[in-house]
Write a protein that holds these residues in place. Structure first.
Motif, mmCIF file in Angstrom:
data_model
loop_
_atom_site.group_PDB
_atom_site.id
_atom_site.type_symbol
_atom_site.label_atom_id
_atom_site.label_comp_id
_atom_site.label_asym_id
_atom_site.label_seq_id
_atom_site.Cartn_x
_atom_site.Cartn_y
_atom_site.Cartn_z
ATOM 1 N N VAL A 87 52.099 -43.988 -40.255
ATOM 2 C CA VAL A 87 51.065 -44.076 -41.303
ATOM 3 C C VAL A 87 49.796 -43.361 -40.846
ATOM 4 O O VAL A 87 49.175 -42.619 -41.610
ATOM 5 C CB VAL A 87 50.778 -45.557 -41.656
ATOM 6 N N MET A 88 49.435 -43.544 -39.582
ATOM 7 C CA MET A 88 48.229 -42.891 -39.064
ATOM 8 C C MET A 88 48.402 -41.375 -39.001
ATOM 9 O O MET A 88 47.491 -40.628 -39.358
ATOM 10 C CB MET A 88 47.876 -43.452 -37.692
ATOM 11 N N LEU A 89 49.576 -40.911 -38.580
ATOM 12 C CA LEU A 89 49.819 -39.471 -38.533
ATOM 13 C C LEU A 89 49.837 -38.866 -39.935
ATOM 14 O O LEU A 89 49.375 -37.738 -40.134
ATOM 15 C CB LEU A 89 51.138 -39.180 -37.804
ATOM 16 N N THR A 90 50.343 -39.616 -40.896
ATOM 17 C CA THR A 90 50.327 -39.156 -42.284
ATOM 18 C C THR A 90 48.902 -38.993 -42.771
ATOM 19 O O THR A 90 48.571 -38.011 -43.446
ATOM 20 C CB THR A 90 51.090 -40.147 -43.184
ATOM 21 N N GLU A 91 48.043 -39.935 -42.435
ATOM 22 C CA GLU A 91 46.632 -39.837 -42.827
ATOM 23 C C GLU A 91 45.972 -38.628 -42.186
ATOM 24 O O GLU A 91 45.191 -37.923 -42.829
ATOM 25 C CB GLU A 91 45.890 -41.123 -42.455
ATOM 26 N N VAL A 92 46.283 -38.348 -40.914
ATOM 27 C CA VAL A 92 45.732 -37.169 -40.239
ATOM 28 C C VAL A 92 46.168 -35.905 -40.969
ATOM 29 O O VAL A 92 45.350 -35.009 -41.231
ATOM 30 C CB VAL A 92 46.170 -37.130 -38.755
ATOM 31 N N ASN A 93 47.450 -35.832 -41.316
ATOM 32 C CA ASN A 93 47.951 -34.651 -42.029
ATOM 33 C C ASN A 93 47.325 -34.513 -43.410
ATOM 34 O O ASN A 93 47.004 -33.401 -43.846
ATOM 35 C CB ASN A 93 49.476 -34.698 -42.144
ATOM 36 N N ASN A 94 47.134 -35.624 -44.114
ATOM 37 C CA ASN A 94 46.488 -35.572 -45.425
ATOM 38 C C ASN A 94 45.043 -35.076 -45.316
ATOM 39 O O ASN A 94 44.573 -34.315 -46.181
ATOM 40 C CB ASN A 94 46.519 -36.945 -46.095
ATOM 41 N N LEU A 143 40.638 -42.475 -35.364
ATOM 42 C CA LEU A 143 42.040 -42.417 -35.756
ATOM 43 C C LEU A 143 42.889 -41.830 -34.633
ATOM 44 O O LEU A 143 43.953 -42.358 -34.308
ATOM 45 C CB LEU A 143 42.179 -41.585 -37.034
ATOM 46 N N ASN A 144 42.411 -40.773 -34.008
ATOM 47 C CA ASN A 144 43.147 -40.169 -32.895
ATOM 48 C C ASN A 144 43.240 -41.124 -31.711
ATOM 49 O O ASN A 144 44.271 -41.191 -31.033
ATOM 50 C CB ASN A 144 42.509 -38.849 -32.469
ATOM 51 N N GLU A 145 42.179 -41.883 -31.457
ATOM 52 C CA GLU A 145 42.205 -42.866 -30.377
ATOM 53 C C GLU A 145 43.220 -43.967 -30.668
ATOM 54 O O GLU A 145 43.940 -44.411 -29.774
ATOM 55 C CB GLU A 145 40.819 -43.459 -30.171
ATOM 56 N N LYS A 146 43.260 -44.430 -31.912
ATOM 57 C CA LYS A 146 44.221 -45.464 -32.305
ATOM 58 C C LYS A 146 45.653 -44.962 -32.156
ATOM 59 O O LYS A 146 46.526 -45.695 -31.707
ATOM 60 C CB LYS A 146 43.987 -45.901 -33.754
ATOM 61 N N ILE A 147 45.900 -43.713 -32.550
ATOM 62 C CA ILE A 147 47.240 -43.137 -32.428
ATOM 63 C C ILE A 147 47.663 -43.094 -30.967
ATOM 64 O O ILE A 147 48.776 -43.488 -30.612
ATOM 65 C CB ILE A 147 47.297 -41.736 -33.062
ATOM 66 N N THR A 148 46.760 -42.646 -30.106
ATOM 67 C CA THR A 148 47.062 -42.576 -28.679
ATOM 68 C C THR A 148 47.351 -43.961 -28.111
ATOM 69 O O THR A 148 48.308 -44.146 -27.351
ATOM 70 C CB THR A 148 45.886 -41.934 -27.917
ATOM 71 N N ALA A 149 46.552 -44.940 -28.507
ATOM 72 C CA ALA A 149 46.746 -46.303 -28.013
ATOM 73 C C ALA A 149 48.069 -46.893 -28.509
ATOM 74 O O ALA A 149 48.799 -47.538 -27.744
ATOM 75 C CB ALA A 149 45.583 -47.186 -28.444
ATOM 76 N N GLU A 150 48.384 -46.669 -29.776
ATOM 77 C CA GLU A 150 49.633 -47.184 -30.335
ATOM 78 C C GLU A 150 50.848 -46.536 -29.678
ATOM 79 O O GLU A 150 51.844 -47.200 -29.411
ATOM 80 C CB GLU A 150 49.693 -46.944 -31.852
ATOM 81 N N LYS A 151 50.767 -45.235 -29.406
ATOM 82 C CA LYS A 151 51.881 -44.549 -28.744
ATOM 83 C C LYS A 151 52.093 -45.101 -27.339
ATOM 84 O O LYS A 151 53.230 -45.302 -26.913
ATOM 85 C CB LYS A 151 51.640 -43.047 -28.688
ATOM 86 N N ALA A 152 51.009 -45.355 -26.622
ATOM 87 C CA ALA A 152 51.111 -45.913 -25.275
ATOM 88 C C ALA A 152 51.715 -47.317 -25.326
ATOM 89 O O ALA A 152 52.581 -47.662 -24.506
ATOM 90 C CB ALA A 152 49.746 -45.948 -24.608
ATOM 91 N N ASP A 153 51.275 -48.116 -26.290
ATOM 92 C CA ASP A 153 51.795 -49.473 -26.442
ATOM 93 C C ASP A 153 53.280 -49.436 -26.809
ATOM 94 O O ASP A 153 54.073 -50.206 -26.270
ATOM 95 C CB ASP A 153 50.997 -50.227 -27.503
#
Length: 65
Positions: free
Chosen positions: A52-59, A14-24
């Protein structure tokens, strides 16, 4: 990504996906500032996916407590 897919990811993935999406998102935003992107809705979709991904991390953090 669908919410079900996001919930199925591990914390590291999930953290890798967040980083990739932010870069994109950053790349698309910069390209859009120089010349218009064919589909400007991609920017909005990318922001929503990140949210949505950050919300899941917080949950997950709240559930761990």
């Amino acid at each position: 990504m669908a919410t079900k897919e996001i919930k199925g990811l591990s914390d590291q993935e999930l953290n890798e996906k967040i980083t990739a999406e932010k870069a994109d998102l950053n790349k698309v935003t910069l390209n859009h500032a120089i010349s218009p992107v064919e589909n400007p809705a991609k920017i909005r979709i990318a922001r929503r996916n990140i949210a949505v991904m950050l919300t899941e991390v917080n949950n997950r953090k709240k559930a761990a407590k």
